[in-house]
Design an enzyme around this catalytic site. Structure first.
Site, PDB file in Angstrom:
ATOM      1  N   ASP A  99      14.196  54.232  59.561  1.00  0.00           N
ATOM      2  CA  ASP A  99      14.521  53.046  60.213  1.00  0.00           C
ATOM      3  C   ASP A  99      14.350  53.228  61.603  1.00  0.00           C
ATOM      4  O   ASP A  99      14.876  54.313  61.910  1.00  0.00           O
ATOM      5  CB  ASP A  99      16.148  52.647  59.804  1.00  0.00           C
ATOM      6  CG  ASP A  99      16.384  50.965  59.843  1.00  0.00           C
ATOM      7  OD1 ASP A  99      17.144  50.648  59.096  1.00  0.00           O
ATOM      8  OD2 ASP A  99      15.609  50.547  60.572  1.00  0.00           O
ATOM      9  N   ASP A 201      13.480  47.722  63.207  1.00  0.00           N
ATOM     10  CA  ASP A 201      14.439  46.640  63.237  1.00  0.00           C
ATOM     11  C   ASP A 201      14.060  45.617  64.331  1.00  0.00           C
ATOM     12  O   ASP A 201      13.849  46.121  65.707  1.00  0.00           O
ATOM     13  CB  ASP A 201      15.464  47.789  63.883  1.00  0.00           C
ATOM     14  CG  ASP A 201      16.813  46.894  63.717  1.00  0.00           C
ATOM     15  OD1 ASP A 201      17.476  46.408  62.813  1.00  0.00           O
ATOM     16  OD2 ASP A 201      17.406  46.760  64.910  1.00  0.00           O
ATOM     17  N   GLU A 256      11.070  43.962  60.375  1.00  0.00           N
ATOM     18  CA  GLU A 256      12.016  43.153  60.219  1.00  0.00           C
ATOM     19  C   GLU A 256      11.993  41.924  61.291  1.00  0.00           C
ATOM     20  O   GLU A 256      12.045  42.249  62.435  1.00  0.00           O
ATOM     21  CB  GLU A 256      13.326  43.552  60.306  1.00  0.00           C
ATOM     22  CG  GLU A 256      14.632  42.631  60.297  1.00  0.00           C
ATOM     23  CD  GLU A 256      15.832  42.742  60.682  1.00  0.00           C
ATOM     24  OE1 GLU A 256      15.934  43.508  61.750  1.00  0.00           O
ATOM     25  OE2 GLU A 256      16.925  42.609  60.178  1.00  0.00           O
ATOM     26  N   HIS A 330      21.561  45.420  53.689  1.00  0.00           N
ATOM     27  CA  HIS A 330      23.014  45.644  54.279  1.00  0.00           C
ATOM     28  C   HIS A 330      23.410  44.750  55.221  1.00  0.00           C
ATOM     29  O   HIS A 330      24.613  44.815  55.595  1.00  0.00           O
ATOM     30  CB  HIS A 330      22.774  47.109  55.085  1.00  0.00           C
ATOM     31  CG  HIS A 330      21.942  46.771  56.155  1.00  0.00           C
ATOM     32  ND1 HIS A 330      20.668  46.430  56.106  1.00  0.00           N
ATOM     33  CD2 HIS A 330      22.104  46.836  57.433  1.00  0.00           C
ATOM     34  CE1 HIS A 330      20.014  46.414  57.172  1.00  0.00           C
ATOM     35  NE2 HIS A 330      20.749  46.644  58.211  1.00  0.00           N
ATOM     36  N   ASP A 331      22.742  43.713  55.494  1.00  0.00           N
ATOM     37  CA  ASP A 331      23.206  42.404  56.370  1.00  0.00           C
ATOM     38  C   ASP A 331      23.495  41.119  55.675  1.00  0.00           C
ATOM     39  O   ASP A 331      23.979  40.124  56.202  1.00  0.00           O
ATOM     40  CB  ASP A 331      22.054  42.269  57.378  1.00  0.00           C
ATOM     41  CG  ASP A 331      21.809  43.282  58.346  1.00  0.00           C
ATOM     42  OD1 ASP A 331      20.651  43.393  59.034  1.00  0.00           O
ATOM     43  OD2 ASP A 331      22.803  44.011  58.837  1.00  0.00           O
TER      44      ASP A 331
HETATM   45  O1  TEU Z   1      19.269  43.040  62.025  1.00  0.00           O
HETATM   46  C1  TEU Z   1      19.126  41.978  62.609  1.00  0.00           C
HETATM   47  C2  TEU Z   1      19.578  40.616  62.263  1.00  0.00           C
HETATM   48  O2  TEU Z   1      18.852  39.684  62.530  1.00  0.00           O
HETATM   49  C3  TEU Z   1      20.755  40.614  61.521  1.00  0.00           C
HETATM   50  O3  TEU Z   1      21.553  41.803  61.916  1.00  0.00           O
HETATM   51  C4  TEU Z   1      21.400  39.237  61.880  1.00  0.00           C
HETATM   52  O4  TEU Z   1      21.022  38.933  63.073  1.00  0.00           O
HETATM   53  C5  TEU Z   1      22.831  39.291  61.861  1.00  0.00           C
HETATM   54  O5  TEU Z   1      23.174  39.548  60.568  1.00  0.00           O
HETATM   55  C6  TEU Z   1      23.454  38.074  62.372  1.00  0.00           C
HETATM   56  O6  TEU Z   1      23.258  37.087  61.327  1.00  0.00           O
HETATM   57  C7  TEU Z   1      19.109  44.239  62.327  1.00  0.00           C
HETATM   58  C8  TEU Z   1      19.924  45.484  61.357  1.00  0.00           C
HETATM   59  O7  TEU Z   1      19.440  45.083  59.956  1.00  0.00           O
HETATM   60  C9  TEU Z   1      21.245  44.966  61.467  1.00  0.00           C
HETATM   61  O8  TEU Z   1      22.098  45.771  60.502  1.00  0.00           O
HETATM   62  C10 TEU Z   1      21.806  45.481  62.826  1.00  0.00           C
HETATM   63  O9  TEU Z   1      23.233  45.035  63.056  1.00  0.00           O
HETATM   64  C11 TEU Z   1      20.814  44.561  63.947  1.00  0.00           C
HETATM   65  O10 TEU Z   1      19.404  44.411  63.768  1.00  0.00           O
HETATM   66  C12 TEU Z   1      20.815  45.035  65.359  1.00  0.00           C
HETATM   67  O11 TEU Z   1      20.203  46.379  65.449  1.00  0.00           O
END
Ligand code: TEU
Length: 564
Positions: A99, A201, A256, A330-331
Site C-alpha cells: 500500500d 491510496d 483506489e 477496511h473502510d
Molecule cells: O481511503 C480514502 C477514502 O475514500 C475513504 O477513506 C473514505 O473517504 C472515507 O472512508 C470517508 O468515507 C483511503 C484509505 O483506504 C483510508 O483508510 C484512509 O483513511 C484514506 O485513504 C486517507 O489515506
C-alpha cells in the site's frame, strides 16, 4: 504467473496488519504474524497479498499518515521481518502488493517538519500552502473527508495547508517535480526489495485545480471534491510513474479511486494508456447512502446495486479497462451485515456474496475475515470505537442536532471499525489474535465464527471461497466471458451470465429470506441454453435445483452453473 496478465486469474487477499495476527503480545498485529499465516493464505489459493501500511506513522489514521516511507514502524516489526516475509512469500510463489499513500504524508514526516519551519524552506513546496482568505480565515470552503475544513492554520508561517483527510495528513504538492521524484524513488526502493505490486491510496486526488476555487455546490455536493478528483494532470502524473517504475519492472498496480467515473477508470486501467493495471471504484458501496450522504442511513437499493455492478462490468469490458472486484475493505462495514442476513442465514449469505462477486469479470479482492463470514461486531458504546473518522462524526452528528443514541446508531452502521476488529483465528482468548490487550475489541461471536472451525468443514464459508478462487484459475470464461445481466429489476434475485463462443456461465442469487422463483428470459434461454447440459459449479444449499428456464430459489440461495 508466466502469462503477462496472470493477475487476471488471481485473487488478492487484503491484510490490515494492525488486526491480523500479533506475535509479541503488544495487542496489535505485526509482520511476523502475517509470515506465520502464509500457509493459511496459500491453502486458500491466494496469489497476491495486499499489505496495508506498516511504515513509521503516528497512527492517527492507522498508518495512512506516513512519517517515513522507507522504514518499518516498530509497532509492526523490523525491516528484517519484512525481508523474511518476502522470502517466505517467494517460497510459496506468492507476491506482495504494498500500500502506497502519496496523496498526503503525515505532518510528522521530516519533509513537513522542514516545510513548516519557513516559507523559504526547500521543502515548502512539497505541500500546498495558501494565505488566509482576504477577510481572514480558511482559503476556501473545501471540506475534509473526515469532517471539518480541509485547511489547517500554521501559526509559525501564518498560512494554511491543505488536508483532504485528517488534520495531520498534509496533501503533497504533485505539481512540484521534486515530490514526483521522491515518489519514484520510494517506489523503486520497495520494488528493489522484491515487491511486485502497489495499491495506490486515493491516487486520483493528486492533481488539484490550481485556482482552488470556492465550491458553490452548484454541480456536486459543495465540499470541493470536484476541484481535486480526477484532476487536470492526474493521468500525466500516473503515466510518469508508470514509465519510470511500474512499466520497466512489470509491476501490478491498483488505484483506489475516490468519487471517480467509469470513463476515468477505463482511462486509468486500459493497458494501452500505460497507467494502472486495475481500479477500485466505490459507487456500488454507496447504494445505502441517503441522498448520497454516508452518514444518512437508508436500506440499500438492491436495484441500484445490480445496475451499478452491471454498468461497470459492461463499461470496463467495452473500454478495455479492468475492475478490482470487492464488497469489503477496511473502510467499509462488513457486506454480510450490510446487504444480507448476518444472523439466521449468515452462512448462506456469506457464500451468496462470494459467488456473486467472484463470478464477475475482474480481479477479486478478499478482505481479511470475509472468507470466514465475519459480520459487523456488536458495539456497546462510542468508547469502543477507534477510527478518527467515526469519532469526528459522532461529535459532528450531535452538533447537527442528533441525540447521542441516534448518533451512536449511525456510527454503528457506518463506522470503518466494523471491518477493523481482530481476525478471528480460533476459540482461545482474543480469538487467537493476541495474548495481550487488543488495540480494538474482538467481536464476541469469535467462539463460533473463526478460522479453526471452518478449515476442515467441507461446507464452510472458507472452503466456498477456496473453491471460487480455484475456479477462477481453471475457467477461462471467468476471465474473458462477456457479462450479460439476465434479471430485469427482479425485487429479490440477481442473475447474470458470462458468455463466450463455447460456454455460458450462469450466476443466480436470491438476496432475500423469501422462497422465490426466477425465469431466464426466453430469448436468452432459447439462444444459449435450451437442450444444453448444465453442470453445477458451486452452490450454497444442500438441495440444488436443476437449472431450468424457471428455477425456484430458497432464502439466500446462490448458484453458479456452466453450460458447455
Ligand atoms: O481511503 C480514502 C477514502 O475514500 C475513504 O477513506 C473514505 O473517504 C472515507 O472512508 C470517508 O468515507 C483511503 C484509505 O483506504 C483510508 O483508510 C484512509 O483513511 C484514506 O485513504 C486517507 O489515506
Amino acid at each position: 504467473m508466466i502469462e503477462p496478465d496472470w493477475w487476471k486469474k488471481s485473487t488478492v487477499y487484503q491484510v490490515y496488519p494492525k488486526s491480523f495476527k500479533d506475535t509479541n503480545g503488544s495487542g496489535t498485529g505485526d509482520i511476523k504474524g502475517l509470515t506465520m499465516k502464509l500457509d493459511y493464505l496459500h491453502d486458500l489459493g491466494i496469489d497476491i497479498v495486499w499489505l496495508q501500511p506498516v511504515y513509521v506513522s503516528p497512527q492517527n489514521d492507522n498508518g495512512y499518515d506516513v512519517a517515513d516511507y522507507c522504514r518499518i514502524d516498530p509497532e509492526f516489526g523490523t525491516m528484517e521481518d519484512f525481508d523474511e516475509l518476502m522470502l517466505e512469500l517467494h517460497k510459496r510463489e506468492m507476491v506482495l502488493m504494498l500500500d502506497i499513500v502519496v496523496n498526503h504524508s503525515s505532518t510528522e514526516h521530516e519533509w513537513f517538519k522542514q516545510a513548516r519551519q519557513s516559507k523559504d524552506s526547500p521543502y515548502r513546496d512539497y505541500y500546498i500552502w495558501k494565505d488566509p482568505a482576504p477577510g481572514g480565515g480558511v482559503p476556501n470552503n473545501w471540506q475534509s473527508k473526515f469532517g471539518g475544513s480541509a485547511w489547517q492554520y500554521d501559526e509559525e508561517t501564518e498560512q494554511y495547508f491543505l488536508t483532504l483527510f485528517d488534520k495531520t495528513q498534509a496533501d503533497l504538492n504533485w505539481e512540484n517535480e521534486l515530490v514526483r521524484k521522491e515518489v519514484v524513488e520510494l517506489l523503486k526502493f520497495w520494488a528493489e526489495k522484491g515487491v511486485k505490486g502497489f495499491r495506490m491510496d486515493v491516487i486520483n486526488l493528486i492533481s488539484k485545480d490550481l485556482s482552488f476555487p470556492e465550491d458553490d455546490g452548484s454541480i456536486a455536493p459543495g465540499d470541493g471534491r470536484r476541484f481535486y478528483t480526477d484532476g487536470p494532470r492526474v493521468h500525466e502524473f500516473i503515466r510518469e510513474v508508470y514509465d519510470q517504475v511500474w512499466g520497466p519492472n512489470h509491476l501490478i498496480t491498483v488505484g483506489e479511486m475516490s468519487s471517480t467515473t467509469l470513463a476515468q477508470c477505463i482511462r486509468y486501467s486500459n493497458p494501452e494508456n500505460n497507467e494502472l493495471s486495475m481500479t477500485f471504484n466505490f459507487h456500488h458501496l454507496k447504494v445505502d447512502y441517503l441522498n448520497g450522504q454516508k452518514w444518512e442511513l437508508m436500506p440499500y437499493d438492491f436495484e441500484e446495486l445490480k445496475r451499478l455492478l452491471s454498468e461497470w462490468q459492461v463499461g470496463m469490458n467495452e473500454g478495455g479497462g479492468w475492475n478490482a472486484l470487492f464488497l469489503n475493505n477496511h473502510d467499509q462495514p462488513r457486506a454480510l451485515s450490510r446487504f444480507t442476513d448476518d444472523r439466521k442465514y449468515r452462512t448462506e449469505s456469506a457464500k451468496l456474496l462470494a459467488t456473486t462477486l467472484h463470478g464477475l469479470q475482474g480481479t477479486p479482492y478478499v478482505y481479511q475475515g470475509e472468507e470466514i463470514g465475519m459480520p459487523n461486531p456488536v458495539w456497546n458504546n462510542i468508547d469502543e470505537f477507534r477510527d478518527i473518522e467515526s469519532k469526528n462524526m459522532y461529535r459532528i452528528l450531535q452538533e447537527q442536532g442528533k441525540e447521542p443514541d441516534e448518533a451512536l446508531n449511525i456510527i454503528r452502521e457506518r463506522s470503518r471499525d466494523n471491518s477493523r476488529t481482530p481476525m478471528q483465528w480460533d476459540t482461545t482468548i482474543n480469538a487467537g489474535f493476541t495474548t495481550g490487550t487488543p488495540w480494538i475489541k474482538v467481536d464476541e461471536r469469535y467462539r463460533t465464527i473463526n478460522v479453526h472451525s471452518q478449515l476442515e468443514d467441507a461446507d464452510s464459508i472458507y472452503n466456498h471461497y477456496k473453491k471460487l478462487i480455484a475456479l477462477r484459475k481453471e475457467l477461462v470464461i471467468l476471465k474473458d466471458g462477456m457479462y450479460v445481466r439476465l434479471d430485469e429489476s427482479h425485487p429479490q434475485v440477481y442473475t447474470y451470465a458470462r458468455i463466450n463462443e463455447q460456454e455460458t456461465l450462469i450466476v443466480m442469487s436470491n438476496f432475500s429470506d423469501q422462497e422465490v422463483s426466477f425465469s431466464i428470459p426466453d430469448e436468452f434461454w432459447n439462444e444459449r441454453m435450451n437442450e444444453q447440459v448444465s453442470e453445477l459449479l458451486i452452490s450454497n444449499t444442500l438441495h440444488v435445483p436443476e437449472l431450468a428456464q424457471s428455477t425456484s430459489l430458497s432464502p439466500y440461495a446462490s448458484y453458479m452453473w456452466i453450460i458447455k
